[in-house]
Scaffold this motif. Structure first.
Motif, short mmCIF file in Angstrom:
data_model
loop_
_atom_site.label_atom_id
_atom_site.label_comp_id
_atom_site.label_asym_id
_atom_site.label_seq_id
_atom_site.Cartn_x
_atom_site.Cartn_y
_atom_site.Cartn_z
N THR A 61 -3.18 -6.69 -2.59
CA THR A 61 -2.65 -7.35 -0.66
C THR A 61 -1.09 -7.56 -1.26
OG1 THR A 61 -2.44 -9.76 -2.60
CG2 THR A 61 -4.27 -8.99 -0.06
N SER A 62 -0.90 -6.97 -2.96
CA SER A 62 0.31 -6.66 -3.24
C SER A 62 0.77 -5.23 -2.92
CB SER A 62 0.99 -7.11 -4.49
OG SER A 62 1.58 -6.31 -5.20
N TYR A 63 -0.27 -4.61 -3.34
CA TYR A 63 0.08 -2.46 -2.80
C TYR A 63 0.48 -2.47 -1.83
CZ TYR A 63 -1.82 1.93 -2.32
OH TYR A 63 -1.73 3.33 -1.48
N HIS A 64 -0.93 -3.67 -0.79
CA HIS A 64 -0.72 -2.69 0.65
C HIS A 64 0.80 -3.99 1.91
CE1 HIS A 64 -3.69 -0.95 1.80
NE2 HIS A 64 -4.74 -1.84 0.58
N LEU A 65 1.18 -4.48 1.14
CA LEU A 65 2.00 -5.27 1.33
C LEU A 65 3.52 -4.27 1.10
CD1 LEU A 65 1.66 -8.97 0.27
CD2 LEU A 65 2.32 -8.28 2.09
N ARG A 66 3.76 -3.39 -0.65
CA ARG A 66 4.63 -2.39 -0.56
C ARG A 66 4.51 -1.44 0.38
NH1 ARG A 66 2.47 -3.75 -5.50
NH2 ARG A 66 1.72 -1.78 -6.38
N GLN A 67 3.40 -1.28 0.85
CA GLN A 67 3.28 -0.12 1.58
C GLN A 67 3.40 -0.19 3.30
OE1 GLN A 67 1.49 3.32 1.20
NE2 GLN A 67 2.04 2.70 -0.74
N LEU A 68 3.51 -1.29 3.73
CA LEU A 68 4.65 -1.86 4.56
C LEU A 68 5.59 -2.71 4.92
CD1 LEU A 68 1.81 -5.50 5.28
CD2 LEU A 68 1.85 -2.88 7.11
N ALA A 69 5.65 -2.39 4.10
CA ALA A 69 7.87 -2.09 3.33
C ALA A 69 7.66 -0.69 3.37
CB ALA A 69 8.07 -3.25 2.01
N GLU A 70 7.07 -0.36 2.80
CA GLU A 70 7.87 1.40 3.03
C GLU A 70 7.52 2.13 4.42
OE1 GLU A 70 6.33 5.82 1.64
OE2 GLU A 70 5.46 3.36 0.37
N TYR A 71 7.23 1.52 4.93
CA TYR A 71 7.33 1.51 6.94
C TYR A 71 8.10 0.92 7.34
CZ TYR A 71 3.54 5.55 5.70
OH TYR A 71 2.73 6.36 5.13
N GLY A 72 8.22 -0.04 7.25
CA GLY A 72 9.13 -1.08 7.87
C GLY A 72 9.09 -2.06 8.47
N PHE A 73 7.66 -3.00 7.79
CA PHE A 73 7.36 -3.89 8.85
C PHE A 73 6.84 -5.01 8.10
CE2 PHE A 73 3.92 -0.44 9.98
CZ PHE A 73 4.65 0.03 11.41
N VAL A 74 7.29 -4.93 7.04
CA VAL A 74 7.67 -6.30 5.65
C VAL A 74 9.10 -6.53 5.10
CG1 VAL A 74 5.12 -6.51 6.29
CG2 VAL A 74 6.45 -6.02 3.48
N GLU A 75 9.63 -6.85 4.45
CA GLU A 75 10.80 -7.23 3.69
C GLU A 75 10.91 -8.64 2.90
OE1 GLU A 75 14.54 -7.48 5.89
OE2 GLU A 75 13.68 -8.95 7.08
N ASP A 76 11.63 -8.52 1.51
CA ASP A 76 12.02 -9.20 0.76
C ASP A 76 11.88 -10.28 1.48
OD1 ASP A 76 10.65 -8.27 -1.80
OD2 ASP A 76 12.50 -6.96 -1.79
N ALA A 77 11.92 -11.90 1.22
CA ALA A 77 12.34 -13.01 1.50
C ALA A 77 13.09 -13.97 0.89
CB ALA A 77 11.10 -14.64 2.10
N PRO A 78 13.52 -13.29 -0.27
CA PRO A 78 14.71 -13.76 -0.96
C PRO A 78 14.74 -15.20 -1.63
CG PRO A 78 16.46 -12.48 -0.27
CD PRO A 78 14.67 -12.31 0.50
N GLU A 79 15.20 -16.24 -0.11
CA GLU A 79 15.05 -17.80 -0.01
C GLU A 79 14.05 -18.41 -0.38
OE1 GLU A 79 14.28 -16.28 4.59
OE2 GLU A 79 15.20 -15.33 2.45
N HIS A 80 13.15 -17.51 -0.49
CA HIS A 80 11.54 -18.47 -0.42
C HIS A 80 11.29 -18.68 -2.10
CE1 HIS A 80 10.94 -19.69 3.39
NE2 HIS A 80 11.48 -18.69 3.75
N GLY A 81 11.68 -17.24 -2.69
CA GLY A 81 11.33 -17.25 -4.08
C GLY A 81 11.74 -18.02 -5.14
N LYS A 82 10.28 -17.86 -5.85
CA LYS A 82 10.98 -18.74 -7.41
C LYS A 82 10.58 -18.25 -8.77
CE LYS A 82 9.51 -23.28 -4.84
NZ LYS A 82 9.01 -24.16 -4.65
N GLY A 83 11.39 -18.35 -9.38
CA GLY A 83 10.99 -17.55 -11.19
C GLY A 83 10.93 -15.81 -10.16
#
Length: 203
Positions: A61-83
């Motif tokens: 899932t991590s690999y394919h999420l990065r691929q989706l980000a490369e094509y502009g479909f997903v992005e980071d949501a830093p406001e939800h991050g913990k550590g």
């Protein structure tokens, strides 16, 4: 420019992505489509959360999420991050695809289109069979008879089918523009299929 658009049209313009050839290549993978759908419907999540939900390893899932980000479909949501947790969110609420806008004579594009459409059909099948298996959940509630599970055969011209499709989509948009947070509302999936059928003559 959006000065001439209504507020509802502006909202659609901000949250809808028209799929082009490059985006089609990036999205045409079953797991990527499942990840994107999960983020669009369920909100931000981590690769681990999505892996557990979809029955996949967090590495996949991590690999394919990065691929989706490369094509502009997903992005980071830093406001939800913990550590060190990395959260992801969908960039657009809706993806539109018109096969006429890409070169279907290109074998790669044709193959990517087939993957996309087969996965969409598979998703609709899974959602429908899940409802059938889980229908007792809604017994003796207002939801039990609220939905519809039906089909109908029509005899239309291509122009009439286009008109029907446009009118149905416009009606769906009216309901989508309503306040989603109002009490008594729940997530409802609407599958709209209006497809020409080839039938061999019996004579």
């Amino acid at each position: 420019m959006t000065e001439d658009l209504t507020p509802a049209e502006e909202a659609v313009a901000r949250t809808t992505r028209q799929l082009d050839a490059r985006g089609l290549r990036g999205l045409a993978h079953p797991l990527r489509l499942q990840l994107l759908n999960s983020l669009r419907r369920g909100g931000p999540a981590t690769a681990s959360q999505l892996g557990k939900e979809l029955g996949e390893s967090s590495g996949a899932t991590s690999y394919h999420l990065r691929q989706l980000a490369e094509y502009g479909f997903v992005e980071d949501a830093p406001e939800h991050g913990k550590g060190r947790e990395r959260w992801w969110r969908a960039v657009a609420d809706e993806i539109n695809f018109d096969a006429r806008r890409v070169d279907q004579d290109d074998p790669e594009i044709r193959g990517a289109t087939d993957v996309l459409l087969h996965e969409i059909a598979s998703t609709h099948y899974r959602e429908t069979t899940s409802w059938v298996a889980d229908r007792d959940r809604w017994r003796n509630t207002p939801w039990e008879e609220a939905g519809v599970f039906s089909d109908r055969t029509l005899h239309l011209s291509a122009d009439e089918l286009t008109e029907l499709s446009e009118r149905l989509l416009a009606l769906l948009q009216e309901y989508d523009d309503r306040d989603r947070t109002e009490e008594g509302r729940a997530e409802v999936r609407v599958h709209l299929h209006a497809l020409p059928v080839h039938r061999e003559s019996r004579t």
